[in-house]
Motif scaffolding. Structure first.
Motif, PDB file in Angstrom:
ATOM      1  N   ASN A 293       2.538   1.842  -3.554  1.00 36.29           N
ATOM      2  CA  ASN A 293       1.675   2.159  -4.558  1.00 36.29           C
ATOM      3  C   ASN A 293       1.060   3.523  -4.517  1.00 36.29           C
ATOM      4  O   ASN A 293       0.061   3.928  -5.268  1.00 36.29           O
ATOM      5  CB  ASN A 293       0.480   1.114  -4.570  1.00 36.29           C
ATOM      6  N   ARG A 294       1.356   4.151  -3.233  1.00 39.18           N
ATOM      7  CA  ARG A 294       0.858   5.673  -3.164  1.00 39.18           C
ATOM      8  C   ARG A 294       1.357   6.557  -4.106  1.00 39.18           C
ATOM      9  O   ARG A 294       2.535   6.540  -4.251  1.00 39.18           O
ATOM     10  CB  ARG A 294       1.075   5.912  -1.621  1.00 39.18           C
ATOM     11  N   PRO A 295       0.348   7.397  -4.790  1.00 41.80           N
ATOM     12  CA  PRO A 295       1.197   8.308  -5.686  1.00 41.80           C
ATOM     13  C   PRO A 295       2.184   9.329  -5.021  1.00 41.80           C
ATOM     14  O   PRO A 295       1.729   9.576  -3.846  1.00 41.80           O
ATOM     15  CB  PRO A 295      -0.086   8.970  -6.177  1.00 41.80           C
ATOM     16  N   GLN A 296       3.132   9.531  -5.650  1.00 39.66           N
ATOM     17  CA  GLN A 296       4.253  10.405  -4.866  1.00 39.66           C
ATOM     18  C   GLN A 296       3.812  11.861  -5.037  1.00 39.66           C
ATOM     19  O   GLN A 296       3.125  12.452  -6.024  1.00 39.66           O
ATOM     20  CB  GLN A 296       5.441  10.287  -5.571  1.00 39.66           C
ATOM     21  N   GLU A 297       4.092  12.552  -3.873  1.00 35.97           N
ATOM     22  CA  GLU A 297       3.636  14.037  -3.724  1.00 35.97           C
ATOM     23  C   GLU A 297       4.927  14.848  -3.851  1.00 35.97           C
ATOM     24  O   GLU A 297       5.812  14.510  -3.368  1.00 35.97           O
ATOM     25  CB  GLU A 297       2.865  14.274  -2.395  1.00 35.97           C
TER      26      GLU A 297
ATOM     27  N   THR B 295       0.426  19.194  -2.582  1.00 32.64           N
ATOM     28  CA  THR B 295      -0.888  18.356  -3.182  1.00 32.64           C
ATOM     29  C   THR B 295      -1.751  19.360  -3.624  1.00 32.64           C
ATOM     30  O   THR B 295      -2.119  20.469  -3.325  1.00 32.64           O
ATOM     31  CB  THR B 295      -1.427  17.738  -1.889  1.00 32.64           C
TER      32      THR B 295
ATOM     33  N   ARG C 253       0.739  -1.264  -0.040  1.00 34.71           N
ATOM     34  CA  ARG C 253       0.051   0.009  -0.110  1.00 34.71           C
ATOM     35  C   ARG C 253       0.861   1.114   0.089  1.00 34.71           C
ATOM     36  O   ARG C 253       0.655   2.044  -0.623  1.00 34.71           O
ATOM     37  CB  ARG C 253      -1.077   0.146   1.222  1.00 34.71           C
ATOM     38  N   GLY C 254       1.876   1.363   0.759  1.00 36.45           N
ATOM     39  CA  GLY C 254       2.854   2.281   0.515  1.00 36.45           C
ATOM     40  C   GLY C 254       3.656   2.757  -0.480  1.00 36.45           C
ATOM     41  O   GLY C 254       3.746   3.880  -0.918  1.00 36.45           O
TER      42      GLY C 254
END
Length: 82
Positions: free
Chosen positions: A40-44, A48, A37-38
């Motif tokens: 696959n999180r979109p990069q910021e 934001t 899950r971590g």
């Protein structure tokens, strides 16, 4: 003579081993889940984008507003009212 019961584990030992095995696998699965899950999180990139900014992006891409109108509205969103 065979010692079937003298060196074996009792009922509580079997229960403790079963519970510890379940907890171990729950921990392993939980760690794998959190890692996936971590990752696959979109990069910021530091900031934001808010929903109104994304709507402006879509409207500009569709051609509903021109670049001058886009920049004016984006500036108004970021500076706030007034």
């Amino acid at each position: 003579m065979m010692f079937w019961y003298d060196h074996g584990i009792g009922g509580w030992g079997l229960f403790a081993m079963s519970v510890s095995m379940i907890l171990f696998w729950a921990l392993v699965i939980g760690v794998v889940f959190l890692l996936v899950r971590g990752l696959n999180r979109p990069q910021e990139n530091g900031r934001t984008r808010s929903a109104p900014e994304e709507i402006l992006d879509v409207r500009l891409a569709r051609g509903e507003i021109n670049e001058e109108e886009y920049r004016r509205r984006l500036n108004a969103l970021r500076t706030g009212p007034g």
